[in-house]
Design an enzyme around this catalytic site. Structure first.
Site, mmCIF file in Angstrom:
data_model
loop_
_atom_site.group_PDB
_atom_site.id
_atom_site.type_symbol
_atom_site.label_atom_id
_atom_site.label_comp_id
_atom_site.label_asym_id
_atom_site.label_seq_id
_atom_site.Cartn_x
_atom_site.Cartn_y
_atom_site.Cartn_z
ATOM 1 N N GLU A 159 0.821 -1.205 0.000
ATOM 2 C CA GLU A 159 0.000 0.000 0.000
ATOM 3 C C GLU A 159 0.860 1.262 0.000
ATOM 4 O O GLU A 159 0.543 2.242 -0.691
ATOM 5 C CB GLU A 159 -0.915 0.000 1.230
ATOM 6 C CG GLU A 159 -1.866 -1.185 1.290
ATOM 7 C CD GLU A 159 -1.310 -2.356 2.077
ATOM 8 O OE1 GLU A 159 -2.101 -3.025 2.781
ATOM 9 O OE2 GLU A 159 -0.089 -2.613 2.006
ATOM 10 N N ALA A 214 12.465 -37.350 -7.243
ATOM 11 C CA ALA A 214 12.563 -37.737 -8.651
ATOM 12 C C ALA A 214 12.543 -39.250 -8.721
ATOM 13 O O ALA A 214 13.088 -39.941 -7.849
ATOM 14 C CB ALA A 214 13.849 -37.183 -9.270
ATOM 15 N N ARG A 232 22.036 -22.621 -6.229
ATOM 16 C CA ARG A 232 23.081 -22.084 -7.094
ATOM 17 C C ARG A 232 22.623 -21.887 -8.544
ATOM 18 O O ARG A 232 23.232 -21.103 -9.274
ATOM 19 C CB ARG A 232 24.304 -22.998 -7.059
ATOM 20 C CG ARG A 232 24.041 -24.430 -7.517
ATOM 21 C CD ARG A 232 25.209 -25.350 -7.182
ATOM 22 N NE ARG A 232 24.964 -26.728 -7.600
ATOM 23 C CZ ARG A 232 24.245 -27.586 -6.878
ATOM 24 N NH1 ARG A 232 23.729 -27.204 -5.722
ATOM 25 N NH2 ARG A 232 24.058 -28.825 -7.310
#
Length: 334
Positions: free
Chosen positions: A53, A159, A217
């Site tokens: 704001e 994974a 990284r």
């Protein structure tokens, strides 16, 4: 889409600019509109800096400042009503004379929690609450979870191969490098995911076998706090002060679901007696650690990276929850 929804959608676009810089504060966007023309915009750029704001009001050109009392200000999250690192935004809106304020959703922080709305209404402003509410809550789901459930927002990530394994069998694994499922593209996405969390947890075995850096990284952002889930310190040395040890999933749940005194209005939780003011946790594995969070029903979001590689045998991937209870499960293909 209504006019209010259109400008609120713009607030959300602006709010997302602070995704990597505002934590533990929420992401907030603000838009000031006069007779169909946007005369000011802003978002919360970084923790400790001016709120959305304030930045929106500051962006208004001098010649448009007299229009503020006749304008509508849209804010994706309820304006704050307390003094923290910055003055209360609700008071700023009252001072500038806004007669109409449209708010996406309420702030669950106990220091706000409706007080900002009440202050604006007491000053005579028309306040509309709940425009694109679900979307506004989703943008700040980590902040919302921390202040309503009194624990970090927990994301699970792993994974796996096309046939459902996360690595070779244990004996082969101890004698060699881990299987790499990620492509350069998906690896960058993982680092982006890390950059949106304040802490990362792995199990002791993952830490000893892989020695993961757990950094961002490949994506701009601050490295997260590192946690190791173990009942005893790992054999490998760790830099003093860089790691927090968590004894068990049950102790983690107990210390993180019990609310503790707030620190500067942002909240503080304890692991091993140490104050840890983080609102989001990324759990990266291995299989046993991930499965323990799933079995304890202690998670909010899941990311699975599925490779085309077929292993044929190995360490099975965690079993997906049969009932996610509306929580998002994302499956991406490497």
């Amino acid at each position: 889409m209504t006019e209010d929804e259109r400008y609120m959608a713009r607030c959300l676009q602006l709010a997302r600019h602070g995704e990597f810089t505002t934590a533990p504060n929420p992401m907030v966007g603000a838009v000031i509109v006069h007779e169909g023309r946007i005369i000011g915009e802003g978002w919360h750029r970084r923790y400790g800096g001016p709120h959305a704001e304030v930045n929106a009001v500051r962006s208004v050109r001098p010649e448009d400042e007299p229009l503020l009392p006749h304008s509508t200000i849209y804010v994706s999250l309820e304006p704050c009503s307390h003094w923290g690192k910055t003055p209360p935004c609700a008071e700023l809106l009252v001072e500038k004379g806004f007669q109409r304020v449209v708010v996406g959703c309420l702030d669950p922080n106990e220091k706000v929690a409706g007080r900002g709305i009440r202050r604006l209404r007491e000053a005579g402003a028309e306040v509309v609450v709940g425009v694109l509410e679900e979307e506004c809550r989703w943008v700040n789901r980590k902040f919302m979870t921390f202040h309503t459930k009194h624990r970090p927002y927990i994301t699970l990530k792993w994974a796996e191969s096309a046939d459902g394994f996360i690595d070779r069998c244990r004996k082969s694994r101890e004698d060699g490098e881990p299987v790499k499922f990620s492509t350069p593209w998906t690896q960058m996405l993982v680092h982006r995911l890390r950059a949106t969390h304040e802490a990362i947890l792995v199990g002791r075995r993952t830490w000893e076998l892989d020695q993961p850096s757990l950094t961002t990284r490949l994506w701009p952002g601050k490295d997260a706090r590192k946690l190791i889930l173990t009942d005893s310190p790992p054999a490998l040395p760790v830099r003093e002060g860089a790691i927090t040890f968590v004894n068990s999933i049950s102790s983690f749940a107990q210390t993180h679901i019990t609310p503790l005194p707030n620190r500067e209005g942002q909240g503080g939780e304890s692991v091993g007696g140490e104050a840890v003011p983080y609102q989001s946790l990324l759990v990266e594995g291995g299989a046993q650690t991930l499965q323990s969070f799933i079995d304890a029903d202690l998670w909010d979001e899941i990311y699975v990276e599925r490779s085309e590689l077929v292993l044929g045998d190995g360490i099975a991937a965690p079993k997906m929850p049969t009932d996610p209870k509306g929580r998002p499960v994302h499956v991406n293909f490497a």
